[in-house]
Write an enzyme that holds these catalytic residues in place. Structure first.
Site, mmCIF file in Angstrom:
data_model
loop_
_atom_site.group_PDB
_atom_site.id
_atom_site.type_symbol
_atom_site.label_atom_id
_atom_site.label_comp_id
_atom_site.label_asym_id
_atom_site.label_seq_id
_atom_site.Cartn_x
_atom_site.Cartn_y
_atom_site.Cartn_z
ATOM 1 N N CYS A 34 -40.684 51.270 -3.263
ATOM 2 C CA CYS A 34 -41.446 50.905 -4.485
ATOM 3 C C CYS A 34 -40.446 49.765 -4.348
ATOM 4 O O CYS A 34 -39.577 49.569 -3.898
ATOM 5 C CB CYS A 34 -41.644 51.747 -5.559
ATOM 6 S SG CYS A 34 -41.610 53.526 -5.388
ATOM 7 N N ARG A 64 -45.007 46.323 -2.133
ATOM 8 C CA ARG A 64 -44.510 47.381 -1.413
ATOM 9 C C ARG A 64 -44.470 48.971 -2.047
ATOM 10 O O ARG A 64 -44.165 49.716 -1.522
ATOM 11 C CB ARG A 64 -42.624 47.566 -1.932
ATOM 12 C CG ARG A 64 -41.873 46.124 -1.875
ATOM 13 C CD ARG A 64 -40.270 45.821 -2.444
ATOM 14 N NE ARG A 64 -39.981 47.294 -2.431
ATOM 15 C CZ ARG A 64 -38.806 46.815 -1.390
ATOM 16 N NH1 ARG A 64 -38.678 45.379 -0.347
ATOM 17 N NH2 ARG A 64 -38.126 48.011 -1.216
ATOM 18 N N LYS A 71 -53.004 48.348 14.306
ATOM 19 C CA LYS A 71 -53.449 46.672 13.657
ATOM 20 C C LYS A 71 -55.169 47.439 13.169
ATOM 21 O O LYS A 71 -55.261 47.676 12.002
ATOM 22 C CB LYS A 71 -53.829 45.331 14.178
ATOM 23 C CG LYS A 71 -52.586 44.627 14.312
ATOM 24 C CD LYS A 71 -52.067 44.256 13.644
ATOM 25 C CE LYS A 71 -51.268 45.392 12.595
ATOM 26 N NZ LYS A 71 -49.590 45.246 12.577
ATOM 27 N N HIS A 75 -57.016 61.106 33.059
ATOM 28 C CA HIS A 75 -55.927 62.167 32.643
ATOM 29 C C HIS A 75 -56.065 63.258 31.005
ATOM 30 O O HIS A 75 -55.526 64.003 31.137
ATOM 31 C CB HIS A 75 -54.596 62.335 32.935
ATOM 32 C CG HIS A 75 -54.204 61.492 34.301
ATOM 33 N ND1 HIS A 75 -54.436 62.159 35.417
ATOM 34 C CD2 HIS A 75 -53.900 60.611 34.959
ATOM 35 C CE1 HIS A 75 -54.228 62.000 36.045
ATOM 36 N NE2 HIS A 75 -53.549 60.233 35.858
ATOM 37 N N LYS A 87 -45.127 47.785 2.640
ATOM 38 C CA LYS A 87 -44.898 46.948 3.471
ATOM 39 C C LYS A 87 -43.822 48.072 4.088
ATOM 40 O O LYS A 87 -43.715 47.487 5.728
ATOM 41 C CB LYS A 87 -44.427 45.880 3.332
ATOM 42 C CG LYS A 87 -43.943 44.086 3.540
ATOM 43 C CD LYS A 87 -45.798 44.087 4.594
ATOM 44 C CE LYS A 87 -44.910 43.071 5.806
ATOM 45 N NZ LYS A 87 -45.917 42.686 7.365
ATOM 46 N N TRP A 93 -44.855 53.419 -4.309
ATOM 47 C CA TRP A 93 -45.957 54.190 -4.013
ATOM 48 C C TRP A 93 -44.905 55.035 -3.229
ATOM 49 O O TRP A 93 -43.874 55.734 -3.524
ATOM 50 C CB TRP A 93 -45.399 53.160 -2.324
ATOM 51 C CG TRP A 93 -45.090 53.698 -0.610
ATOM 52 C CD1 TRP A 93 -46.917 53.530 -0.303
ATOM 53 C CD2 TRP A 93 -45.066 54.810 0.276
ATOM 54 N NE1 TRP A 93 -47.260 53.956 0.669
ATOM 55 C CE2 TRP A 93 -45.986 54.885 0.869
ATOM 56 C CE3 TRP A 93 -43.834 55.453 0.503
ATOM 57 C CZ2 TRP A 93 -45.826 55.792 2.468
ATOM 58 C CZ3 TRP A 93 -44.019 55.889 1.037
ATOM 59 C CH2 TRP A 93 -44.218 55.974 2.247
ATOM 60 N N ASN A 144 -36.199 53.277 -6.846
ATOM 61 C CA ASN A 144 -37.002 53.058 -5.624
ATOM 62 C C ASN A 144 -36.101 54.041 -4.524
ATOM 63 O O ASN A 144 -34.323 53.396 -4.496
ATOM 64 C CB ASN A 144 -36.898 51.259 -5.075
ATOM 65 C CG ASN A 144 -37.230 51.517 -3.953
ATOM 66 O OD1 ASN A 144 -37.841 52.261 -3.173
ATOM 67 N ND2 ASN A 144 -36.577 50.282 -2.447
ATOM 68 N N GLY A 145 -36.831 54.830 -3.570
ATOM 69 C CA GLY A 145 -36.203 55.790 -3.353
ATOM 70 C C GLY A 145 -35.831 57.098 -3.073
ATOM 71 O O GLY A 145 -37.554 58.087 -3.459
ATOM 72 N N GLU A 202 -54.822 50.796 10.690
ATOM 73 C CA GLU A 202 -54.566 50.502 9.810
ATOM 74 C C GLU A 202 -54.836 50.064 8.158
ATOM 75 O O GLU A 202 -54.248 50.171 7.331
ATOM 76 C CB GLU A 202 -52.975 50.232 9.557
ATOM 77 C CG GLU A 202 -52.416 48.816 9.641
ATOM 78 C CD GLU A 202 -50.752 48.279 10.029
ATOM 79 O OE1 GLU A 202 -50.322 48.837 9.336
ATOM 80 O OE2 GLU A 202 -50.020 47.468 10.779
ATOM 81 N N GLU A 206 -50.903 48.619 20.009
ATOM 82 C CA GLU A 206 -50.725 47.800 18.583
ATOM 83 C C GLU A 206 -51.863 47.274 18.503
ATOM 84 O O GLU A 206 -51.490 47.116 17.038
ATOM 85 C CB GLU A 206 -49.487 45.796 18.876
ATOM 86 C CG GLU A 206 -49.606 45.289 17.467
ATOM 87 C CD GLU A 206 -49.174 45.696 16.933
ATOM 88 O OE1 GLU A 206 -48.462 46.734 16.393
ATOM 89 O OE2 GLU A 206 -48.987 44.534 15.498
#
Ligand code: M6R
Length: 631
Positions: free
Chosen positions: A2, A27, A510, A529, A626, A76, A102-103, A513, A506
């Site tokens: 957060c 965040r 992208k 396979h 982020k 968040w 935040n945590g 997300e 990547e």
């Protein structure tokens, strides 16, 4: 994870808090809230809203909050749904104490059970809510000692409570009993104090304070501070008062400007030619005696000489950069290298080997798993009394003032400037460049590569900026058009081999997300396979085919997909073999080593345009944030 912000001083707190929260919204954006002390009554007024900060701003439109001391939060969700009741600030039962955090408080359930046994009623499902209740209980105990109601008493109460908390946190506390004071504290989560004239603003990250001051005091781990308009007192975990000089913020740590772009992500994709220029300017130095280029990393040659193997620890996009790095370090520089997900490394590290370099890669410098994995590696290596097993560390980060910057001495600052879009783009590119620098440095020092080959690679790097500009110009419109045709697809497969396999991963990350379309990256040779069973005409395949060692193989793998009716998109230069693609996103011909730096741009643009076309919130995709500062 957060964002928190807290202010005390003589200016109205509300605009400072809102401005700070706007800059911290990257965040987390599940809910937002503020608490401000009313200067006439000393009551704490709390306002919260579910969803984005804009909802809170709308609610506050009619409110006149004249107070100068306050705290704010953008969330968040970790414990408890992203709804109103779980929005911060959280208060004690009387509403006299408000806390933003935040945590993660790992032992919150035990603490909550005990408080409930004592008759406390909880209003949220969060871990944070235990904190104001515990502080209230502590203040009750302290009041029996006849301590005055002031900031120092709040400081003692918060410190006593912190000793009962397990986990990580950055928090800020308001108490109506000390209406000018704030107490802030951190353990394994970032917190910075900005120094104004008689005013202080404390926040999770620099952009939140940049409009207010460019002089900051980063708080160290396990510190607690009392802030009043008259000054700051910082104490370490032994309760020793700390004195240190403030530092100035760099301009790049302050700027958050979308320019004329619709989204930060698009702007940041377009920043990449400049990112390349900055890297070349900062790190490529021509030796005036022999005309040779050197990589200007701040570690001496002896440091590299003793290294026999490398382990790289990272998460998400940073891990993909590390995989390209690993390819370069092994195949170009001849150093055995392994890459680990930080979250896996923490609980199943490989057996210790001597003369190992550990590289942590994290753009934010705050990713909890990466920080904890590095910490664990430092500890287990330091516990062995043999020089060969000592920790040798490098961190590759965009935020050298972050937690990893304090944890690791040898920093490669990727100098990409602040990245606001939650999807990493220019920082991925800058991380890649950092690995090219390391590979060149190792190759030069270890002599595993001819100076001709090293020179060629350096020349290709020097030629990059105009090529990148050209690529962006060419592909912005065409990928917007392609996005128009593909915005409704359900699944996409990305294929690459060798140095471009991580680019396939990547590209897929992208896309998923920001557009919420299922996408998966595979080494092209692995398709047959299993994943090939997924293919039909509804599943397009994006194939990265750079001329070189595995070009023919990638083209054959693409043929296999075409035979299953998949629409084929190629990321390749126009050359023999690429006729197979239904659509070719042309990139310039280049040396294969350098190809990831070119191939990633069209993939970023395509993901961006698909998400934008779907009308999604590109810069703040759902469920993400982020920097992931929780495990
Ligand atoms: O700050 P870090 O580089 O440590 O972050 C690691 C990941 O959380 C991050 O790369 C994430 O995967 C991004 N959303 C990717 O765009």
């Amino acid at each position: 994870m957060c964002g928190i912000v807290a202010v005390t001083g003589y200016k109205k707190a509300l605009p400072l808090l809102i401005n700070g929260l706007e800059k911290l919204e990257y965040r987390g954006y599940d809910s937002a809230g503020i608490a401000i002390i009313n200067p006439d009554t000393n009551f704490i007024s709390c306002n919260k809203a579910e969803g984005k900060l804009q909802n809170l701003k709308n609610n506050l439109n009619d409110h006149n909050l004249p107070g100068t001391v306050g705290i704010g939060h953008t969330r968040w969700a970790t414990h408890g749904k992203p709804d109103f009741k779980n929005a911060h600030p959280h208060t004690d039962s009387s509403g006299n104490i408000a806390v933003v955090q935040n945590g993660i408080i790992e032992n919150f359930q035990d603490l909550k059970n005990k408080l409930e046994e004592e008759g406390i009623i909880f209003n949220s499902d969060t871990d944070t809510e235990v904190i104001p209740h515990l502080i209230q209980r502590e203040l009750n105990t302290l009041s029996k000692l006849n301590l005055e109601n002031n900031g120092s008493t709040l400081l003692v109460a918060v410190r006593n409570v912190l000793s009962d908390l397990e986990g990580s946190y950055a928090l800020a506390v308001l108490w109506s009993g000390a209406p000018n004071s704030l107490v802030v504290a951190r353990r394994q989560a970032p917190l910075i104090i900005g120094l104004g004239e008689g005013e202080f603003i404390c926040a999770s990250d620099t952009p939140a304070i940049a409009n207010f001051t460019n002089i900051i005091l980063p708080m160290e781990d396990e510190e607690i501070a009392l802030l009043t308009p008259l000054g700051i007192e910082i104490y370490d975990s032994n309760n020793e008062r700390q004195y240190r000089n403030p530092v100035s913020l760099k301009v790049s740590e302050q700027i958050m400007d979308k320019m004329n772009f619709k989204h930060y992500m698009l702007k940041e994709i377009f920043d990449q030619p400049q990112t390349a220029k900055n890297w070349l300017e900062n790190y490529l130095i021509k030796n005036s005696d022999n005309g040779q280029y050197q990589i200007n990393y701040p570690f001496d040659t002896e440091f590299f000489k003793s290294i026999e193997r490398i382990e790289i620890i990272a998460c998400g996009t940073s891990k993909h950069a590390a995989m390209v790095g690993s390819f370069l370090l092994e195949q170009f520089s001849g150093i055995p290298t392994n890459v680990f997900y930080a979250s896996e490394f923490r609980y199943s590290p490989p057996p210790l080997l001597p003369n190992t370099l550990t590289i942590g890669v994290t753009q934010s410098g705050e990713t909890a798993d990466t920080i904890a994995a590095i910490d664990m590696e430092i500890k287990r290596r330091s516990s062995i009394e043999n020089e060969k097993f000592k920790p040798n560390l490098i961190a590759i980060t965009n935020r050298k003032e972050s937690s990893i910057g304090r944890q690791v001495l040898n920093i490669i600052d990727i100098c990409a400037g602040i990245e606001v879009g939650v999807a990493a783009t220019k920082t991925f590119f800058a991380q890649l460049l950092s690995f090219y620098g390391l590979a060149i440095k190792f190759a030069q020092i270890k002599g595993n590569q001819s100076s001709d080959e090293i020179g060629k690679l350096i020349n290709e790097l020097i030629k990059l900026p105009p090529l990148l500009e050209d690529l962006l110009d060419k592909h912005n419109k065409s990928s917007e058009k392609l996005a128009h045709d593909f915005f409704n697809i359900k699944d996409v497969i990305f294929l690459g081999r060798g140095i471009n396999y991580p680019i396939a991963l990547e590209g897929a990350l992208k896309l998923k997300e920001i557009s919420y379309i299922h996408a998966a990256g595979y080494p092209a040779g692995e398709m047959k396979h299993g994943p090939i069973a997924l293919l039909d005409k509804k599943v397009p395949v994006i194939s990265i085919a750079s001329p070189g060692e595995v070009f023919d193989k990638v083209i054959s793998n693409a043929q296999e997909a075409k035979a299953r009716d998949s629409y084929l998109i190629g990321i390749a230069p126009e050359c023999n073999g690429t006729e197979i693609f239904d659509y070719l996103m042309k990139v310039p011909s280049s040396n294969e080593w350098i190809s990831p730096l070119l191939n990633i741009l069209p993939l970023q643009l395509l993901s961006y345009h698909i998400a934008a076309h779907r009308g999604l919130d590109v810069d703040q995709p759902r469920n993400l944030a982020k920097s992931v500062t929780v495990e």
